[in-house]
Write a protein that holds these residues in place. Structure first.
Motif, PDB file in Angstrom:
ATOM      1  N   PRO A 147      43.760  39.669  25.943  1.00 39.89           N
ATOM      2  CA  PRO A 147      43.003  39.092  27.067  1.00 39.89           C
ATOM      3  C   PRO A 147      42.804  40.108  28.184  1.00 39.89           C
ATOM      4  CG  PRO A 147      44.747  37.595  26.346  1.00 39.89           C
ATOM      5  CD  PRO A 147      44.980  38.894  25.636  1.00 39.89           C
ATOM      6  N   ILE A 148      41.656  40.033  28.836  1.00 39.26           N
ATOM      7  CA  ILE A 148      41.319  40.924  29.935  1.00 39.26           C
ATOM      8  C   ILE A 148      41.677  40.222  31.234  1.00 39.26           C
ATOM      9  CG2 ILE A 148      39.452  42.151  31.102  1.00 39.26           C
ATOM     10  CD1 ILE A 148      38.030  42.389  28.435  1.00 39.26           C
ATOM     11  N   ASP A 149      42.714  40.704  31.906  1.00 38.94           N
ATOM     12  CA  ASP A 149      43.155  40.069  33.145  1.00 38.94           C
ATOM     13  C   ASP A 149      43.136  41.046  34.319  1.00 38.94           C
ATOM     14  OD1 ASP A 149      45.195  41.619  32.254  1.00 38.94           O
ATOM     15  OD2 ASP A 149      46.663  40.009  32.054  1.00 38.94           O
ATOM     16  N   ILE A 150      42.132  41.932  34.329  1.00 34.51           N
ATOM     17  CA  ILE A 150      41.929  42.810  35.488  1.00 34.51           C
ATOM     18  C   ILE A 150      40.808  42.261  36.369  1.00 34.51           C
ATOM     19  CG2 ILE A 150      42.689  44.832  34.194  1.00 34.51           C
ATOM     20  CD1 ILE A 150      39.699  45.637  34.043  1.00 34.51           C
ATOM     21  N   THR A 151      40.458  41.006  36.189  1.00 35.00           N
ATOM     22  CA  THR A 151      39.324  40.419  36.916  1.00 35.00           C
ATOM     23  C   THR A 151      39.560  40.426  38.424  1.00 35.00           C
ATOM     24  OG1 THR A 151      40.311  38.226  36.582  1.00 35.00           O
ATOM     25  CG2 THR A 151      38.700  38.970  34.964  1.00 35.00           C
ATOM     26  N   SER A 152      40.807  40.219  38.849  1.00 38.52           N
ATOM     27  CA  SER A 152      41.097  40.218  40.290  1.00 38.52           C
ATOM     28  C   SER A 152      40.894  41.603  40.889  1.00 38.52           C
ATOM     29  CB  SER A 152      42.535  39.747  40.528  1.00 38.52           C
ATOM     30  OG  SER A 152      42.732  38.438  40.012  1.00 38.52           O
ATOM     31  N   LEU A 153      41.244  42.647  40.168  1.00 33.68           N
ATOM     32  CA  LEU A 153      41.028  44.009  40.658  1.00 33.68           C
ATOM     33  C   LEU A 153      39.542  44.357  40.714  1.00 33.68           C
ATOM     34  CD1 LEU A 153      43.910  45.905  38.821  1.00 33.68           C
ATOM     35  CD2 LEU A 153      43.858  45.112  41.196  1.00 33.68           C
ATOM     36  N   VAL A 154      38.784  43.852  39.767  1.00 36.60           N
ATOM     37  CA  VAL A 154      37.338  44.094  39.794  1.00 36.60           C
ATOM     38  C   VAL A 154      36.719  43.406  41.004  1.00 36.60           C
ATOM     39  CG1 VAL A 154      35.179  43.707  38.556  1.00 36.60           C
ATOM     40  CG2 VAL A 154      37.208  44.436  37.305  1.00 36.60           C
ATOM     41  N   THR A 155      37.172  42.198  41.325  1.00 37.19           N
ATOM     42  CA  THR A 155      36.695  41.523  42.528  1.00 37.19           C
ATOM     43  C   THR A 155      37.040  42.321  43.778  1.00 37.19           C
ATOM     44  OG1 THR A 155      36.979  39.375  41.443  1.00 37.19           O
ATOM     45  CG2 THR A 155      36.803  39.374  43.832  1.00 37.19           C
ATOM     46  N   ARG A 156      38.209  42.937  43.794  1.00 38.74           N
ATOM     47  CA  ARG A 156      38.597  43.774  44.938  1.00 38.74           C
ATOM     48  C   ARG A 156      37.646  44.962  45.096  1.00 38.74           C
ATOM     49  NH1 ARG A 156      44.765  45.780  45.488  1.00 38.74           N
ATOM     50  NH2 ARG A 156      44.972  43.536  45.891  1.00 38.74           N
ATOM     51  N   ILE A 157      37.258  45.581  43.988  1.00 35.63           N
ATOM     52  CA  ILE A 157      36.318  46.701  44.056  1.00 35.63           C
ATOM     53  C   ILE A 157      34.958  46.221  44.551  1.00 35.63           C
ATOM     54  CG2 ILE A 157      35.154  48.472  42.698  1.00 35.63           C
ATOM     55  CD1 ILE A 157      37.585  48.456  40.831  1.00 35.63           C
ATOM     56  N   ALA A 158      34.516  45.051  44.072  1.00 35.82           N
ATOM     57  CA  ALA A 158      33.222  44.515  44.495  1.00 35.82           C
ATOM     58  C   ALA A 158      33.218  44.200  45.993  1.00 35.82           C
ATOM     59  CB  ALA A 158      32.891  43.260  43.685  1.00 35.82           C
ATOM     60  N   ARG A 159      34.326  43.706  46.512  1.00 40.18           N
ATOM     61  CA  ARG A 159      34.406  43.467  47.953  1.00 40.18           C
ATOM     62  C   ARG A 159      34.395  44.775  48.732  1.00 40.18           C
ATOM     63  NH1 ARG A 159      38.911  38.590  48.676  1.00 40.18           N
ATOM     64  NH2 ARG A 159      37.584  36.899  47.882  1.00 40.18           N
ATOM     65  N   TYR A 160      35.012  45.783  48.178  1.00 46.94           N
ATOM     66  CA  TYR A 160      35.057  47.072  48.867  1.00 46.94           C
ATOM     67  C   TYR A 160      33.663  47.660  49.048  1.00 46.94           C
ATOM     68  CZ  TYR A 160      36.318  51.937  49.812  1.00 46.94           C
ATOM     69  OH  TYR A 160      36.428  53.188  50.366  1.00 46.94           O
ATOM     70  N   VAL A 161      32.838  47.569  48.014  1.00 48.13           N
ATOM     71  CA  VAL A 161      31.475  48.118  48.117  1.00 48.13           C
ATOM     72  C   VAL A 161      30.531  47.145  48.802  1.00 48.13           C
ATOM     73  CG1 VAL A 161      31.780  49.573  46.087  1.00 48.13           C
ATOM     74  CG2 VAL A 161      30.848  47.269  45.812  1.00 48.13           C
ATOM     75  N   GLY A 162      30.970  45.936  49.111  1.00 51.09           N
ATOM     76  CA  GLY A 162      30.189  45.008  49.911  1.00 51.09           C
ATOM     77  C   GLY A 162      29.130  44.227  49.182  1.00 51.09           C
TER      78      GLY A 162
END
Length: 464
Positions: free
Chosen positions: A277-292
């Motif tokens: 299972p891929i459970d890095i989804t929360s970290l990807v959301t963090r990157i998306a928030r960083y770039v706005g």
């Protein structure tokens, strides 16, 4: 005084009053700033340096972004098409989290937080963002690393928009300190890191490509290794400790600021073809928030239910044979193959308090087994087969391969019972079993010239 003089005087008064009003307004504004500065919580210089800066990525304003269906992800290359087809079949979840009550009960929370702070991971480990499988799918299918000279850049897409970030900025977006080392070679060349020597310092197990986490001695390093395998380099098999994780343990123990961003990106690219299972989804959301890109965006997030969220507690470590429960809700750190156990919490075994990271323990004595096993038919000289008897749904031979010469000269006739029907000869190895399961009925017999004559049902002559 003339009329013109009166007008001049009135104009001067108006000027003075306007100046006083402007000065009053400016002083009032300064007072407001000072009040806000007092009310606003003070931040240390280090926290100001650690706070993520706005990325130098041009973005159009007031743009509504929508990602609610997988069909909205745009494909550009054959690699992205193949990656997207593989990612559609994967299962997704939020980032795993360790149970706070469990860490406090074992006394490991304070020690782990100290290790994260020393390493520059205090912001990274605070993962509370919701995960989105669509954002993660688009991110992984377009993730690319480019190295030109000494400069490394990370490329990816969000909402069909291209983003390019320097490795330092990408590490900061994930929450690692700006002062962290980015290259693994820096640990090897400048800080004397050697995998074999370090593994021998924390474990008694010989170094190999499949070193087990349970072979690590220090309790804090054990739990930190589990955290690395579940959150930083998340995968399905939590038993082994990879080379990247061993390097992170070295940096934690030696108080070195080190970011594992390069190892994480390489691991993420391998997740496309893995079945875990891929459970890095929360970290990807963090990157998306960083770039706005999440401003004015419509995104489908994973539900915050137990199906998509995993909490790691005592049950996992008991199942992994790393801990065991004792009387009175006590918890012990146990070690496979060793007799000694340590009750938690144990301040003496703190990561930064011990003089050595291996424990002096004695291994368990091997269990003593009976060496007298069953003899084979060839060893006993048996060349013929013996009749089988049905016993409660099972089938087994009527004797344990004993030669006819060693059989008792005992014969009985049995009536039909729950286990037997008809008559048969009892040998030395099946005597106890037969007598406990069958209902014998004795018949008269007599000795004639060394031969026993039995009646009825058995052969007329049986060797005595």
């Amino acid at each position: 005084m003339s009329l013109w003089g009166n007008i001049k005087g009135k104009v001067k008064k108006l000027g003075l009053s306007s100046r006083s009003r402007s000065s009053w307004a400016s002083s009032g504004s300064r007072d407001d700033v000072s009040v806000d500065s007092v009310r606003r919580p003070s931040r240390s210089q280090e926290e100001e340096e650690e706070a993520p800066a706005s990325p130098a990525v041009p973005r159009p304003h007031l743009k509504i972004r929508v990602l609610t269906l997988v069909n909205q992800i745009v494909i550009r290359t054959n690699y992205e098409r193949d990656a997207l087809e593989l990612l559609k079949k994967q299962s997704y979840g939020h980032a795993k989290r360790f149970d706070t009550e469990f860490l406090m009960m074992t006394g490991l929370r304070q020690d782990m937080n100290r290790a994260f702070t020393t390493m520059g991971w205090s912001r990274f480990t605070d993962i509370t963002e919701p995960g989105s499988h669509l954002l993660t799918t688009e991110f992984l299918s377009t993730l690319h690393v480019e190295t030109v000279g000494k400069e490394t850049k990370i490329h990816f897409h969000f909402f069909n928009e291209f983003f390019e970030m320097l490795l330092r900025d990408f590490s900061n977006a994930l929450g690692f300190s700006k002062k962290c080392l980015l290259e693994a070679n820096a640990l090897t060349d400048d800080l004397e890191y050697d995998r074999s020597a370090w593994w021998n310092e924390i474990s008694d197990e010989p170094v190999s490509s499949k070193n087990s986490i349970v072979s690590i001695h220090n309790p804090t390093l054990r739990v930190l290794a589990k955290y690395l395998a579940m959150v930083v380099f998340s995968r399905a098999d939590f038993r082994l400790c990879s080379s990247s994780e061993i390097m992170c343990l070295y940096a934690m123990a030696k108080k070195i600021r080190y970011s594992s961003v390069m190892g994480m990106v390489a691991h993420w690219q391998k997740m496309i073809t893995c079945k875990s299972p891929i459970d890095i989804t929360s970290l990807v959301t963090r990157i998306a928030r960083y770039v706005g890109v999440l401003e004015n965006a419509q995104v489908t997030y994973l539900p915050a239910t137990d199906e998509y969220r995993t909490f790691i507690g005592l049950d996992h470590f008991v199942h992994a044979h790393m801990m065991c429960e004792g009387p009175g809700n006590s918890v012990f750190m146990c070690y496979t193959g060793y007799e000694k156990e340590f009750e938690l919490p144990c301040p003496k075994l703190s990561l930064y308090s011990v003089k050595r990271l291996t424990l002096r323990m004695e291994k368990k004595e091997p269990a003593r087994h009976n060496t007298a096993g069953p003899m084979t038919r060839a060893e006993l000289g048996v060349t013929h087969s013996w009749p089988k008897v049905a016993h409660q749904g099972r089938s087994f031979p009527s004797s344990r391969h004993i030669p006819p010469s060693r059989n008792f000269s005992l014969a009985r006739s049995f009536t039909a019972g729950p286990c037997f029907s008809g008559s048969r000869t009892i040998t030395c190895c099946t005597l106890a079993r037969c007598l406990s399961t069958a209902s014998p009925r004795h018949h008269s017999h007599e000795l004639r010239g060394g031969l026993r004559v039995l009646q009825p049902g058995w052969p007329s002559l049986i060797p005595a």
